[in-house]
Design a protein around this motif. Structure first.
Motif, mmCIF file in Angstrom:
data_model
loop_
_atom_site.group_PDB
_atom_site.id
_atom_site.type_symbol
_atom_site.label_atom_id
_atom_site.label_comp_id
_atom_site.label_asym_id
_atom_site.label_seq_id
_atom_site.Cartn_x
_atom_site.Cartn_y
_atom_site.Cartn_z
ATOM 1 N N GLY A 51 2.915 -2.390 -0.190
ATOM 2 C CA GLY A 51 1.789 -3.206 -0.643
ATOM 3 C C GLY A 51 1.424 -2.905 -2.091
ATOM 4 N N TYR A 61 8.691 -7.368 -2.800
ATOM 5 C CA TYR A 61 7.386 -6.940 -2.286
ATOM 6 C C TYR A 61 6.245 -7.863 -2.706
ATOM 7 C CZ TYR A 61 6.741 -5.012 -6.983
ATOM 8 O OH TYR A 61 6.635 -4.864 -8.345
ATOM 9 N N GLY A 104 4.667 -10.460 -0.252
ATOM 10 C CA GLY A 104 3.753 -10.089 0.825
ATOM 11 C C GLY A 104 4.397 -9.273 1.926
ATOM 12 N N MET A 105 3.568 -8.978 2.948
ATOM 13 C CA MET A 105 3.988 -8.089 4.022
ATOM 14 C C MET A 105 5.218 -8.583 4.771
ATOM 15 S SD MET A 105 1.802 -6.684 7.311
ATOM 16 C CE MET A 105 0.464 -6.039 6.313
ATOM 17 N N SER A 106 5.355 -9.901 4.876
ATOM 18 C CA SER A 106 6.509 -10.440 5.614
ATOM 19 C C SER A 106 7.830 -9.970 5.018
ATOM 20 C CB SER A 106 6.462 -11.967 5.630
ATOM 21 O OG SER A 106 6.596 -12.502 4.315
ATOM 22 N N ASP A 132 2.071 -13.247 3.415
ATOM 23 C CA ASP A 132 1.436 -11.966 3.737
ATOM 24 C C ASP A 132 0.908 -11.929 5.169
ATOM 25 O OD1 ASP A 132 0.945 -9.426 2.677
ATOM 26 O OD2 ASP A 132 -1.175 -9.869 2.391
ATOM 27 N N GLU A 133 1.532 -12.719 6.057
ATOM 28 C CA GLU A 133 0.982 -12.877 7.396
ATOM 29 C C GLU A 133 1.261 -11.704 8.320
ATOM 30 O OE1 GLU A 133 2.875 -15.437 10.269
ATOM 31 O OE2 GLU A 133 4.493 -15.842 8.856
#
Length: 198
Positions: A12, A77, A80-82, A158-159
């Protein structure tokens, strides 16, 4: 034998913190040490740490665990988180029956929680997602069965894994805990100040 791995998300951008939060000290150790050392103690079949912008500092800070973990660099990166989930699953998916996904900013992640999640997963193999709930609030880490690994490759933005969980609610098992502190994550300077005072 049921083989469980761990993916620790550490890529992140710490936008709300304003600096790399996982490298901030807590009790003389950087925050990222806590989930990593816990995963090492639990002796997972494989442990993947997904880093991003600060990959070199991450590698340096985690050098003491180098014989037990694999640090991979998520060059995407910023998406997002996905992107980190996909990178972690790609690195781990061929070998395991399930994977626990940790957030890197949760210093109070608990051995007791992990043991109970894994025990429920092994006993009830029809449950494909096993998730802790702290005073009825869903939290982390989350255990996913290998049958869902392919679903991670369709994620975007970023889900995180919310869409996978929602699409597989009939396969979701919650394990309840009372202590909400176990689910604390550190996102803002205020969160960090509270952590230091705790």
């Amino acid at each position: 034998m049921c083989k469980i791995g761990a993916i620790i998300l550490a890529a992140g951008q710490s936008v709300r913190m304003g600096k790399p939060k996982l490298l901030l000290p807590y009790l003389n150790r950087p925050l990222i040490h806590y989930p990593v050392s816990l995963a090492v103690e639990m002796d997972f079949a494989r442990i993947i740490v997904v880093g991003g912008e600060h990959i070199q500092q991450l590698q340096s800070e985690l050098s003491e665990f180098s014989n037990r973990i694999t640090i991979i660099h998520n060059t995407e990166y910023k998406k997002g988180m996905s992107s980190s989930l996909k990178a972690g699953i790609t690195a781990i998916e061929d070998e395991l029956d399930g994977v626990l996904i940790f957030l890197g900013d949760q210093p109070f992640a608990s051995k007791d929680v992990i043991q109970k999640l894994i025990r429920e997963f092994k006993q009830l193999r029809n449950s494909k997602i096993v998730r802790p709930r702290y005073s009825m609030q869903p939290g982390h880490p989350i255990l996913f069965d290998k049958s869902l690994f392919s679903k991670f490759h369709a994620l975007c933005g970023d889900e995180g894994g919310k869409s996978i969980i929602k699409a597989n609610e009939e396969k979701l098992l919650y394990v309840d805990f009372e202590n909400t502190k176990l689910n604390l994550d550190i996102d803002t300077p205020q969160d960090y100040e509270l952590l230091l005072k705790s």
